[in-house]
Structures are given as C-alpha cells and as structure tokens.
Design a protein around this motif. Sequence first.
Motif, mmCIF file in Angstrom:
data_model
loop_
_atom_site.group_PDB
_atom_site.id
_atom_site.type_symbol
_atom_site.label_atom_id
_atom_site.label_comp_id
_atom_site.label_asym_id
_atom_site.label_seq_id
_atom_site.Cartn_x
_atom_site.Cartn_y
_atom_site.Cartn_z
ATOM 1 N N SER A 177 0.860 -1.187 0.000
ATOM 2 C CA SER A 177 0.000 0.000 0.000
ATOM 3 C C SER A 177 0.891 1.229 0.000
ATOM 4 O O SER A 177 2.012 1.179 -0.489
ATOM 5 C CB SER A 177 -0.944 0.024 1.200
ATOM 6 N N GLY A 178 0.420 2.319 0.620
ATOM 7 C CA GLY A 178 1.226 3.530 0.749
ATOM 8 C C GLY A 178 2.335 3.321 1.761
ATOM 9 O O GLY A 178 2.326 2.368 2.544
ATOM 10 N N VAL A 179 3.279 4.241 1.780
ATOM 11 C CA VAL A 179 4.444 4.109 2.652
ATOM 12 C C VAL A 179 4.079 4.216 4.129
ATOM 13 O O VAL A 179 4.795 3.710 4.986
ATOM 14 C CB VAL A 179 5.541 5.116 2.245
ATOM 15 N N ASP A 180 2.935 4.818 4.443
ATOM 16 C CA ASP A 180 2.545 4.954 5.848
ATOM 17 C C ASP A 180 2.201 3.620 6.508
ATOM 18 O O ASP A 180 2.049 3.551 7.724
ATOM 19 C CB ASP A 180 1.403 5.949 6.002
ATOM 20 N N LYS A 181 2.112 2.555 5.746
ATOM 21 C CA LYS A 181 1.877 1.225 6.314
ATOM 22 C C LYS A 181 3.117 0.684 7.017
ATOM 23 O O LYS A 181 3.004 -0.156 7.903
ATOM 24 C CB LYS A 181 1.448 0.235 5.227
ATOM 25 N N ILE A 182 4.313 1.169 6.618
ATOM 26 C CA ILE A 182 5.537 0.628 7.232
ATOM 27 C C ILE A 182 6.444 1.682 7.859
ATOM 28 O O ILE A 182 7.323 1.334 8.636
ATOM 29 C CB ILE A 182 6.348 -0.226 6.225
ATOM 30 N N LEU A 183 6.237 2.957 7.529
ATOM 31 C CA LEU A 183 7.066 4.029 8.096
ATOM 32 C C LEU A 183 6.177 5.152 8.633
ATOM 33 O O LEU A 183 5.083 5.383 8.113
ATOM 34 C CB LEU A 183 8.005 4.631 7.030
ATOM 35 N N PRO A 184 6.664 5.896 9.619
ATOM 36 C CA PRO A 184 5.913 7.083 10.061
ATOM 37 C C PRO A 184 6.090 8.211 9.046
ATOM 38 O O PRO A 184 7.207 8.688 8.830
ATOM 39 C CB PRO A 184 6.566 7.431 11.400
ATOM 40 N N VAL A 185 5.018 8.600 8.416
ATOM 41 C CA VAL A 185 5.069 9.624 7.371
ATOM 42 C C VAL A 185 4.770 10.985 7.986
ATOM 43 O O VAL A 185 3.765 11.165 8.665
ATOM 44 C CB VAL A 185 4.074 9.303 6.237
ATOM 45 N N ASP A 186 5.665 11.944 7.746
ATOM 46 C CA ASP A 186 5.515 13.289 8.287
ATOM 47 C C ASP A 186 4.734 14.214 7.358
ATOM 48 O O ASP A 186 4.126 15.175 7.815
ATOM 49 C CB ASP A 186 6.898 13.894 8.563
ATOM 50 N N MET A 187 4.774 13.949 6.054
ATOM 51 C CA MET A 187 4.105 14.823 5.093
ATOM 52 C C MET A 187 3.707 13.991 3.880
ATOM 53 O O MET A 187 4.481 13.148 3.425
ATOM 54 C CB MET A 187 5.039 15.954 4.654
ATOM 55 N N LYS A 188 2.501 14.241 3.380
ATOM 56 C CA LYS A 188 2.038 13.605 2.148
ATOM 57 C C LYS A 188 1.818 14.685 1.102
ATOM 58 O O LYS A 188 1.165 15.687 1.376
ATOM 59 C CB LYS A 188 0.739 12.843 2.380
ATOM 60 N N ILE A 189 2.373 14.461 -0.083
ATOM 61 C CA ILE A 189 2.202 15.394 -1.201
ATOM 62 C C ILE A 189 1.443 14.649 -2.286
ATOM 63 O O ILE A 189 2.027 13.874 -3.042
ATOM 64 C CB ILE A 189 3.560 15.914 -1.729
ATOM 65 N N PRO A 190 0.117 14.823 -2.356
ATOM 66 C CA PRO A 190 -0.675 14.089 -3.335
ATOM 67 C C PRO A 190 -0.491 14.642 -4.744
ATOM 68 O O PRO A 190 0.013 15.739 -4.939
ATOM 69 C CB PRO A 190 -2.107 14.280 -2.844
ATOM 70 N N GLY A 191 -0.925 13.861 -5.702
ATOM 71 C CA GLY A 191 -0.857 14.256 -7.105
ATOM 72 C C GLY A 191 -0.398 13.077 -7.920
ATOM 73 O O GLY A 191 0.252 12.167 -7.413
ATOM 74 N N LYS A 234 6.417 23.104 -2.196
ATOM 75 C CA LYS A 234 5.470 23.591 -1.192
ATOM 76 C C LYS A 234 5.317 22.570 -0.058
ATOM 77 O O LYS A 234 5.226 22.946 1.111
ATOM 78 C CB LYS A 234 4.109 23.878 -1.829
ATOM 79 N N GLY A 235 5.298 21.295 -0.391
ATOM 80 C CA GLY A 235 5.211 20.249 0.616
ATOM 81 C C GLY A 235 6.439 20.200 1.506
ATOM 82 O O GLY A 235 6.345 20.037 2.725
ATOM 83 N N ILE A 236 7.615 20.364 0.900
ATOM 84 C CA ILE A 236 8.861 20.379 1.675
ATOM 85 C C ILE A 236 8.876 21.587 2.606
ATOM 86 O O ILE A 236 9.264 21.482 3.772
ATOM 87 C CB ILE A 236 10.083 20.349 0.736
ATOM 88 N N LEU A 237 8.441 22.745 2.112
ATOM 89 C CA LEU A 237 8.371 23.942 2.956
ATOM 90 C C LEU A 237 7.417 23.723 4.130
ATOM 91 O O LEU A 237 7.728 24.077 5.267
ATOM 92 C CB LEU A 237 7.939 25.156 2.138
#
Length: 170
Positions: free
Chosen positions: A135-149, A159-162
Amino acid sequence: MVNPLSLFLRPKVTETFKFRDEELEALGEEIKKEIPKVFGHSLAIRELDSGSDNSTEIEISNLGNPHYDVERFGISFVASPRHADILLVTGAVTLNMAEAVKKTYEAMPSPKFVVAVGDDACDGGIYKDSYAVLSGVDKILPVDMKIPGNPPSPKEILKGILALVKKASK
C-alpha cells in the motif's frame, strides 16, 4: 520570396517571454530562510523509489534542472541515506521493496523525516488492491508529510517540503 534582412529586423519572440517565475522565487527564498532553523545547514534529501511508474521521479528530477535549480535554495539530493535529513518516497510500496524501504529509513540519522510524494506513495494509488503491493508508505514508516498528485508538479513538491520544514521548526 522572403527577404532575409526582414528576419533580422522583426521583433524577437523571446522579448515577451518571462524567464522568472516570481512564485517559485518567493517559495525558494522562504525555504532558504526556514531550513537553517531546523537543520542548521542545507537540507539533504534521499529519494527512494519503492515501486513507482517513474512519473513522480521525472518531476523530482526536474527540481534540479536550470528552471527550478533547488540547490540555490539550500536543498540537495544525496546518494546515501546516512547523509539525508528527509526520505522522499515515491510509488506504492511493493512487497519486494518493503524490507529495503525499512532498511533505508533505519540507516538515516536522527532527526529523520519521511515525505510520501505522489498518490501511489500516499495511499497505494491505482495499485492499492494489487496482490504485489503493500500500500502507501505509511503502512511501514511514520510519514511526516504527504504530497498528493499523479504526479505532483515540482512547485507542489517544494510547497510540501516547505510545509514540512515549517512544521518541524515548531
């Protein structure tokens, strides 16, 4: 017949072309001011493809071209996770890449941040119900920011990095 001299005397097409993107410049300058508050140096990013279709990688590689040139804003891409501040993950995590994703994250020094870039990395995208995809990476790692598209543009990635850097500075 065309007079060759008229080709030299007519107005040039590039005279009306705007070479500077003011929104990009403002975004870059803001990133440049925020990075030292959190990291004390430039921002090192390790990009990890966990099973993508390469559309997001093309947009990420555009960040290094002369138009965006993120190095002037203090952002660099590194080859080793041991030198990285941020792990930029693209693509849905395939079963074959899950262990490599975990090992890459574990190799990073603290503090470490994870950014999921693109719909596939955020939630699995169109591959989410596939037998070969976790699935998405949040299934195995703690995700701090998601940039959809699908894929996000280079400006959206910046903008997501900022947003992540601002969130980390609080």
